[in-house]
Design a protein around this motif. Structure first.
Motif, short mmCIF file in Angstrom:
data_model
loop_
_atom_site.label_atom_id
_atom_site.label_comp_id
_atom_site.label_asym_id
_atom_site.label_seq_id
_atom_site.Cartn_x
_atom_site.Cartn_y
_atom_site.Cartn_z
N GLY A 277 0.82 -1.21 0.00
CA GLY A 277 0.00 0.00 0.00
C GLY A 277 0.85 1.26 0.00
O GLY A 277 1.95 1.30 0.56
N SER A 278 0.35 2.30 -0.64
CA SER A 278 1.05 3.58 -0.66
C SER A 278 0.70 4.38 0.59
O SER A 278 -0.37 4.22 1.18
N GLY A 279 1.62 5.23 0.98
CA GLY A 279 1.36 6.10 2.12
C GLY A 279 0.41 7.22 1.76
O GLY A 279 0.36 7.68 0.62
N GLY A 280 -0.37 7.67 2.73
CA GLY A 280 -1.29 8.77 2.48
C GLY A 280 -0.56 10.11 2.43
O GLY A 280 0.48 10.30 3.07
N ASN B 246 -0.51 14.26 9.39
CA ASN B 246 0.30 13.37 8.56
C ASN B 246 -0.56 12.30 7.90
O ASN B 246 -1.60 11.90 8.43
N GLY B 247 -0.09 11.81 6.77
CA GLY B 247 -0.77 10.71 6.10
C GLY B 247 -0.45 9.38 6.76
O GLY B 247 0.56 9.22 7.44
N GLY B 248 -1.32 8.40 6.58
CA GLY B 248 -1.14 7.08 7.17
C GLY B 248 -0.16 6.23 6.37
O GLY B 248 0.04 6.42 5.17
N ARG B 249 0.46 5.27 7.04
CA ARG B 249 1.41 4.35 6.41
C ARG B 249 0.67 3.33 5.55
O ARG B 249 -0.42 2.88 5.90
N GLY B 250 1.26 2.97 4.44
CA GLY B 250 0.68 1.94 3.58
C GLY B 250 0.90 0.55 4.16
O GLY B 250 1.87 0.29 4.88
N GLY B 251 0.01 -0.38 3.87
CA GLY B 251 0.11 -1.73 4.40
C GLY B 251 1.20 -2.54 3.73
O GLY B 251 1.49 -2.37 2.54
N GLY C 21 5.30 -1.33 2.73
CA GLY C 21 4.36 -0.24 2.52
C GLY C 21 5.04 1.12 2.52
O GLY C 21 6.08 1.31 3.16
N GLY C 22 4.47 2.08 1.80
CA GLY C 22 5.06 3.41 1.72
C GLY C 22 4.83 4.22 2.98
O GLY C 22 3.84 4.05 3.69
#
Length: 479
Positions: free
Chosen positions: A15-18, A39-44, A120-121
């Motif tokens: 998953g990409s980071g938000g 901040n954006g959330g971390r990707g899975g 994940g990103g």
């Protein structure tokens, strides 16, 4: 219909980071309360984990594309974006993970063993996290980092102690059915066994597993028949048992020649020369089979093989064979090094390690490679001049500009940051580190400054009026 698959190509995408959020807090009587972008959330991540209940890679044969969820973007009010959920993929015990070039990435053995196949990103920072004494109200945020995408191969290598090898219809399936509780398909035609069968055998205090490998024929190591597809399943076995048919109806075959053919194929495959061998002369319940076994046994023993005469029908010699295999398995287990407690290996970076490299390519392009510069580029919004200036400042502080000067870069030379397929290319300006100068006093947003007195604001406004506007102002008594 396919029910057993031991090799698949898996296409994974983490998953990409938000994205981070650029927001300014506003409320009554306090319209500009400072940056509050979250901040954006971390990707899975995509994680492979060994599950004892999974025995085949069939699910990934039908669905080879797997993707984890991405993180959510940040929001105003210092609200952080939710992180994406990790995608956990169960695989059988003994699964080997390889990259496109055939390099082994992981060898998954043991219940619960995990491997992060796709990272994940990272989530992008919001402007609240980017604020500082010099940059009080950033008008930008960092983008989320894309998740890792990768094509991997999964190969299943059966985790067993004993492997039964031999020609088709040599009686391997019959032997494993009477040695253990396994119930493989048994018939009197070649290639009845299409998949490896596993059985658990108890001999005294020793419990071990036996694998019935599909029949091998001449040329199996080169892809003929089914042998090449399943030779990998004998790699982890501690002992190989040659099951020789002493009652074959084929006039051009005999047990000794069968043994020589199978040994040649194993040698051609490679990596099995150090495994102990045992010979099981099968089907001695048939009169001609017993006579043939008595005839060839001395020759096999002179070659150094331990020979056992067995019959899956009459159960003759099975107890002796099972206990002999248990002894060999015990010796192999005792010879293996004991598992040590988990150790953390610390590898400090070299003193002169800058974290990036600068190289000049044949076409004159200067390429910058490194984890930090490449990640910073991926997280930069190039539509925002302030974000570009922030990237320039970070690269300069890291020492990229000085390294370019030492490498011989001049004004106007092309510079690429990143790999060939995902690089940002620009014409280098030696003064680009002063990106803040081109943008004015970046980070010192006039909206965040203390209010000026009314008289001062009036004088500043009057200084900006044109002559005609000043004349009108002087004439209008209400101005």
């Amino acid at each position: 219909m396919t029910t057993f698959v031991d090799r698949v190509e898996l296409h994974i995408a983490a998953g990409s980071g938000g994205h981070g959020c650029a927001s300014v807090h506003r409320e009554k009587f306090k319209p500009l309360g400072g940056p509050d972008g979250g901040n954006g959330g971390r990707g899975g991540d995509v994680i492979l984990v060994v599950d004892q209940d999974v025995t085949t890679l069939l699910d990934y044969h039908h669905s080879p594309h797997r993707k984890a969820t991405s993180g959510k973007p940040g929001e105003g009010g210092n609200r952080m974006g939710a992180s994406g959920e990790d995608l956990v993929l169960p695989v059988p015990d003994g699964t080997v993970v390889l990259d496109r070039d055939g390099n082994v990435l992981a060898d998954l053995v043991g219940q619960g063993t995990t491997f992060v196949a796709g990272q994940g990103g990272r989530g992008g920072l919001g402007n609240a996290a980017l604020a500082s004494a010099r940059r009080k109200a950033p008008g930008f945020a960092l983008l989320g980092e894309p998740g890792e995408t990768r094509d991997v191969s999964l190969e299943l290598k059966t985790v067993a102690d004993v492997a039964l090898v031999g020609y088709p219809s040599a009686g391997k399936s019959s032997l494993i059915s009477v040695l253990s509780a396994a119930k493989p398909k048994i018939a009197d035609y070649p290639f009845t066994t299409l998949v490896p069968n596993l059985g658990v055998v108890t001999a005294g205090s020793t419990v071990y597993t036996v694998a019935d490998v599909p029949g091998l024929i001449p040329g199996a190591s080169e892809g003929r028949g089914l042998g090449l597809e399943f030779l990998r399943h004998v790699e982890r076995c501690s002992v190989l048992v040659h099951v020789l048919d002493c009652a074959t109806l084929e006039s051009d075959r005999d047990p000794v020649s069968d043994l020589d053919v199978i040994e040649a194929e194993l040698a051609q495959y490679g990596g099995l020369g150090d495994r102990p061998r045992v010979v099981a002369l099968n089907k001695v319940d048939v009169p001609d089979g017993q006579d043939l076994a008595d005839m060839i046994r001395p020759d096999l023993e002179r070659r150094g093989y331990r020979v056992f005469e067995v019959s899956a029908v009459s159960r003759h010699g099975l107890k002796e064979l099972s206990f002999a295999l248990a002894g060999i398995v015990d010796e192999a287990r005792a010879a293996k090094p004991k598992d040590e407690s988990t150790r953390v290996v610390i590898r400090p970076k070299a003193v002169d390690d800058t974290g990036f490299t600068v190289s000049r390519e044949d076409d004159g392009l200067f390429r910058v490679r490194g984890e930090k510069p490449e990640r910073w580029v991926r997280q930069t919004d190039f539509q925002n001049d302030e974000a570009v200036g922030y990237l320039a400042d970070r690269l300069n502080r890291l020492g990229v500009e000085d390294a370019l000067v030492k490498a011989g870069a001049r004004e106007g030379d092309g510079v690429a940051i990143g790999s060939d397929d995902n690089a940002v290319v620009f014409d280098w300006e030696p003064t680009m580190s002063a990106g803040a100068e081109m943008l004015g006093r970046r980070g010192e947003d006039h909206r965040m400054e203390a209010p000026r007195p009314a008289a001062q604001r009036r004088r500043d406004r009057d200084a900006e009026l044109t002559d005609s506007e000043q004349e009108y102002r002087d004439f209008d008594p209400f101005a």
